[in-house]
Design a protein around this motif. Sequence first.
Motif, mmCIF file in Angstrom:
data_model
loop_
_atom_site.group_PDB
_atom_site.id
_atom_site.type_symbol
_atom_site.label_atom_id
_atom_site.label_comp_id
_atom_site.label_asym_id
_atom_site.label_seq_id
_atom_site.Cartn_x
_atom_site.Cartn_y
_atom_site.Cartn_z
ATOM 1 N N VAL A 131 0.857 -1.184 0.000
ATOM 2 C CA VAL A 131 0.000 0.000 0.000
ATOM 3 C C VAL A 131 0.894 1.235 0.000
ATOM 4 N N VAL A 137 1.191 5.217 0.278
ATOM 5 C CA VAL A 137 0.440 6.337 0.849
ATOM 6 C C VAL A 137 1.253 7.619 0.734
ATOM 7 N N SER A 180 -11.018 3.372 1.413
ATOM 8 C CA SER A 180 -9.801 3.942 2.006
ATOM 9 C C SER A 180 -9.878 3.996 3.534
ATOM 10 N N VAL A 207 -8.944 0.588 4.750
ATOM 11 C CA VAL A 207 -7.512 0.346 4.534
ATOM 12 C C VAL A 207 -6.705 1.024 5.637
ATOM 13 N N LYS A 208 -7.026 2.270 5.928
ATOM 14 C CA LYS A 208 -6.315 2.998 6.989
ATOM 15 C C LYS A 208 -6.507 2.317 8.343
ATOM 16 N N ILE A 250 -4.307 7.340 0.837
ATOM 17 C CA ILE A 250 -3.970 6.105 0.124
ATOM 18 C C ILE A 250 -3.822 6.442 -1.355
ATOM 19 N N LEU A 291 -3.162 0.813 -3.955
ATOM 20 C CA LEU A 291 -2.956 -0.485 -3.309
ATOM 21 C C LEU A 291 -2.573 -1.477 -4.397
#
Length: 247
Positions: free
Chosen positions: A84, A86, A202, A205-206, A217, A220
């Motif tokens: 991932v 960022v 997102s 994901v965080k 993000i 990915l």
Amino acid sequence: MKTEEKMSLYEILNHRRAIRHYDSTKTLDTEKVKECIKMATLAPTSSNMQLWEAYHITNKNILEKLSVACLDQLTATSAQQMVVFVTRQSYFKRHANAVKEFERENIKCHSPLEKQAKRIKKWDIYYGKLMPFLYARCFGIFGLGRKILAQCIGLFRPIVRQVSENDVRVVVNKSCALAVQTFMLAMSEANYDTCPLEGFDSKLVKKALGLPYDCEINMLITCGVRLPDGVWGERFRIPFEETYHQI
């Protein structure tokens, strides 16, 4: 013993495809993937600010959480690992200071003595004042001020006009995207496969990675070894004649 012949850049570019289904029986060498991420750090970034990070996920529990965040797409549920990428715009002061100190030493080692002071002053202003001024955010207010200032100066001479907070956010994401592409090409050279995903939640994901609200993000990337049905047919591209313009 005959050594394996390496692919040319053209072959790497053709080999890289967005893979939708990975072979669960083929494992990835974690260190080799890590090395590909390290190669991504060689990608250029705007003003060398490097406002991005990569999170290399090998933990099965986290992979499962990310699969859910990726809407259970097959490329995510069958991935052996994920990376991932960022953006970390809030690191601008730290990174600007690091680059400034590096350039100071760079000048001392490689510049003529009589030019060192002038060059050090230039980088001190650039990274000590201009970069913090450009990357600072405050609900769009700072960006609006920069935009007005740029438009006024632009009446008299050429100037960079993309200075609003959203403009700078785009710049940070473009720089990160260069690193992402470098990573995917490095993976292709290593005979591994990837798929860049835009379709994900997102927020989830965080949460899975324990990331703060102020990071974004960028992309990915699922990683693995392709199965035959992982490539969805021939690659489509807009005709080159429509995208190429010689002036």
